[in-house]
Design a protein around this motif. Structure first.
Motif, PDB file in Angstrom:
ATOM      1  N   ALA A  33       0.797  -1.230   0.000  1.00  0.00           N
ATOM      2  CA  ALA A  33       0.000   0.000   0.000  1.00  0.00           C
ATOM      3  C   ALA A  33       0.827   1.276   0.000  1.00  0.00           C
ATOM      4  O   ALA A  33       0.273   2.358   0.223  1.00  0.00           O
ATOM      5  CB  ALA A  33      -0.940  -0.001   1.206  1.00  0.00           C
ATOM      6  N   LEU A  34       2.131   1.195  -0.279  1.00  0.00           N
ATOM      7  CA  LEU A  34       2.930   2.422  -0.322  1.00  0.00           C
ATOM      8  C   LEU A  34       2.379   3.397  -1.368  1.00  0.00           C
ATOM      9  O   LEU A  34       2.285   4.606  -1.122  1.00  0.00           O
ATOM     10  CB  LEU A  34       4.388   2.109  -0.641  1.00  0.00           C
ATOM     11  CG  LEU A  34       5.335   1.806   0.517  1.00  0.00           C
ATOM     12  CD1 LEU A  34       6.728   1.540  -0.015  1.00  0.00           C
ATOM     13  CD2 LEU A  34       5.352   2.931   1.538  1.00  0.00           C
ATOM     14  N   GLY A  35       2.049   2.896  -2.528  1.00  0.00           N
ATOM     15  CA  GLY A  35       1.498   3.753  -3.574  1.00  0.00           C
ATOM     16  C   GLY A  35       0.190   4.400  -3.155  1.00  0.00           C
ATOM     17  O   GLY A  35      -0.075   5.560  -3.496  1.00  0.00           O
ATOM     18  N   GLN A  36      -0.617   3.683  -2.399  1.00  0.00           N
ATOM     19  CA  GLN A  36      -1.875   4.233  -1.901  1.00  0.00           C
ATOM     20  C   GLN A  36      -1.614   5.428  -0.997  1.00  0.00           C
ATOM     21  O   GLN A  36      -2.311   6.452  -1.081  1.00  0.00           O
ATOM     22  CB  GLN A  36      -2.631   3.149  -1.127  1.00  0.00           C
ATOM     23  CG  GLN A  36      -3.957   3.606  -0.524  1.00  0.00           C
ATOM     24  CD  GLN A  36      -4.579   2.542   0.364  1.00  0.00           C
ATOM     25  OE1 GLN A  36      -3.898   1.610   0.810  1.00  0.00           O
ATOM     26  NE2 GLN A  36      -5.857   2.673   0.630  1.00  0.00           N
ATOM     27  N   LEU A  37      -0.590   5.331  -0.141  1.00  0.00           N
ATOM     28  CA  LEU A  37      -0.277   6.438   0.759  1.00  0.00           C
ATOM     29  C   LEU A  37       0.211   7.660  -0.012  1.00  0.00           C
ATOM     30  O   LEU A  37      -0.179   8.799   0.280  1.00  0.00           O
ATOM     31  CB  LEU A  37       0.769   6.006   1.779  1.00  0.00           C
ATOM     32  CG  LEU A  37       0.226   5.511   3.127  1.00  0.00           C
ATOM     33  CD1 LEU A  37      -0.631   4.273   2.959  1.00  0.00           C
ATOM     34  CD2 LEU A  37       1.369   5.247   4.103  1.00  0.00           C
ATOM     35  N   LEU A  52      11.026   5.776   2.740  1.00  0.00           N
ATOM     36  CA  LEU A  52      10.953   4.704   1.759  1.00  0.00           C
ATOM     37  C   LEU A  52      10.486   5.245   0.420  1.00  0.00           C
ATOM     38  O   LEU A  52       9.436   5.872   0.329  1.00  0.00           O
ATOM     39  CB  LEU A  52       9.975   3.626   2.219  1.00  0.00           C
ATOM     40  CG  LEU A  52      10.254   2.966   3.575  1.00  0.00           C
ATOM     41  CD1 LEU A  52       9.161   1.940   3.883  1.00  0.00           C
ATOM     42  CD2 LEU A  52      11.626   2.309   3.600  1.00  0.00           C
ATOM     43  N   VAL A  53      11.273   4.998  -0.618  1.00  0.00           N
ATOM     44  CA  VAL A  53      10.893   5.337  -1.982  1.00  0.00           C
ATOM     45  C   VAL A  53      10.326   4.076  -2.624  1.00  0.00           C
ATOM     46  O   VAL A  53      11.019   3.052  -2.690  1.00  0.00           O
ATOM     47  CB  VAL A  53      12.094   5.852  -2.784  1.00  0.00           C
ATOM     48  CG1 VAL A  53      11.724   6.045  -4.251  1.00  0.00           C
ATOM     49  CG2 VAL A  53      12.609   7.154  -2.185  1.00  0.00           C
ATOM     50  N   PRO A  54       9.089   4.084  -3.082  1.00  0.00           N
ATOM     51  CA  PRO A  54       8.521   2.865  -3.670  1.00  0.00           C
ATOM     52  C   PRO A  54       9.350   2.361  -4.845  1.00  0.00           C
ATOM     53  O   PRO A  54       9.820   3.146  -5.676  1.00  0.00           O
ATOM     54  CB  PRO A  54       7.123   3.310  -4.130  1.00  0.00           C
ATOM     55  CG  PRO A  54       6.797   4.491  -3.281  1.00  0.00           C
ATOM     56  CD  PRO A  54       8.106   5.183  -3.042  1.00  0.00           C
TER      57      PRO A  54
END
Length: 290
Positions: A49-53, A195-197
Motif C-alpha cells: 500500500a505504499l502507492g496508496q499512501l 521509503l521510496v517505492p
C-alpha cells in the motif's frame, strides 16, 4: 533534506509515532488517515500500500516541517537486517590481502537498535574512537519468498532507502570469523529518511551513491559496478532465509571509508555525514559521544 521522489517516512511528533509523505516543503501526516488500517510502515509494505499512501498525500498541505519532527527508522521492528560486505571492486583491493575477488557475497546481521533515523546523532561509544561511515543503498522486501529465482527477485522488492552502515572498526577484529561485534553498537548507523517505492528495475540499474563528511566527498560510485547486483542478493539470501515483508538488505559500500584513508580518519563529535543517492534522497546525521 533533499527529497527527489515521493517517499514515506516514520517519525515522532507531538508525542506520537506517525508516518507520512515527505516533500521538499515538509511532511504530510498520513497516520491520522491510515493508522487504524496499518499500525506502521511494515504493515503498509505487507499490504502493498505504499502507492496508496503517496496518492493520498497528493495536493495536501504539509502538517509538519522536517525540522519539527524526530525521524525514526523507516521500518520499525524489521524481522531481519542483512548487510552485504565488500560489494564494490575497489573495496576488495582496499584489503590488500592478496585474495581474489570473492565468488559469493559476504553477509552479516545488524539489529534494529544499532541504527537511528535521519537527522539524529550517530553515537561514538566510550570503548573506541574508531567510529566509521559506510554509505549504502538498502532494499526493503515486500513479498515473502524462499529460494527466489534471480529473474523473479525484483517482484519481491517494495522500496528503497539509504543507510549509513556505521562501524566501530577495531571491534570488527575481535574474533577470527566475524565482524558482528563492530557492526551492532547502539545508534552507530542510520537509515532513511524514508521509503521510496520500487517500481521497476530501471531505478536500480546505475544509481550514483556518494558519502560526504563535513561537505568533503569521501565515497562515490555507481550501482552498475556492484559485484553482486540487487536481484542476485535477493535470490542468494533467500536460498537459506525466508525473506518476509519489511526485511532489509543493505547492499554494500564503495571505497573511501575512513579506515582506508592514510592516515585513517575516524568520525568525531560535531562531524556531519551525508549519504546521497540519485532518485532516493539524502540521509544526514551528526555525531555525538554516547
Amino acid at each position: 533534506m533533499t527529497i527527489l521522489t515521493p517517499a514515506i517516512a516514520t517519525f515522532h511528533a507531538d508525542g506520537i509515532d506517525r508516518f507520512g509523505c515527505l516533500t521538499d516543503g515538509g511532511i504530510v501526516d498520513l497516520s491520522k488517515d491510515f493508522s487504524e488500517r496499518y499500525r506502521d510502515l511494515r504493515a503498509v509494505i505487507e499490504a502493498e500500500a505504499l502507492g496508496q499512501l503517496i496518492k493520498a498525500a497528493e495536493g495536501r498541505p504539509v502538517d509538519f516541517a522536517a525540522d519539527e519532527v524526530q525521524f525514526l527508522l523507516p521500518i520499525t521492528h524489521p524481522e531481519k537486517i542483512i548487510c552485504i560486505g565488500v560489494n564494490f571492486p575497489d573495496r576488495n583491493a582496499e584489503y590488500k590481502d592478496g585474495q581474489a575477488q570473492q565468488a559469493r557475497p559476504s553477509l552479516f546481521p545488524r539489529f534494529e537498535r544499532s541504527f537511528t533515523g535521519h537527522g539524529q546523532p550517530l553515537l561514538r561509544p566510550p570503548e573506541s574512537v574508531q567510529l566509521d561511515y559506510e554509505g549504502e543503498i538498502a532494499i526493503v522486501i515486500g513479498k515473502k519468498g524462499r529460494r527466489i529465482p534471480n529473474e523473479k527477485a525484483f517482484d519481491h522488492i517494495a522500496a528503497l532507502t539509504l543507510c549509513n552502515e556505521g562501524t566501530i572498526r577495531d571491534w570488527t577484529r575481535h574474533a577470527k570469523f566475524n565482524v558482528t561485534q563492530g557492526k551492532n553498537w547502539v545508534k552507530s548507523g542510520s537509515m532513511g529518511p524514508g521509503l521510496v517505492p520500487f517500481r521497476s528495475r530501471d531505478q536500480l540499474d546505475d544509481i550514483k551513491i556518494t558519502t560526504r563528511v563535513n561537505g568533503e566527498l569521501r565515497q562515490e560510485d555507481q550501482t552498475s559496478r556492484m559485484m553482486f547486483d540487487f536481484s542476485y542478493l535477493v535470490s542468494y539470501v533467500s536460498t537459506f532465509i525466508t525473506l518476509v515483508p519489511g526485511d532489509i538488505l543493505v547492499c554494500g559500500t564503495p571505497t573511501g571509508a575512513g579506515a582506508r584513508l592514510d592516515p585513517p580518519q575516524w568520525l568525531q563529535p560535531g562531524d556531519v555525514v551525508e549519504v546521497e543517492a540519485e532518485g532516493i534522497g539524502r540521509l544526514r546525521n551528526g555525531v555525538e559521544d554516547e
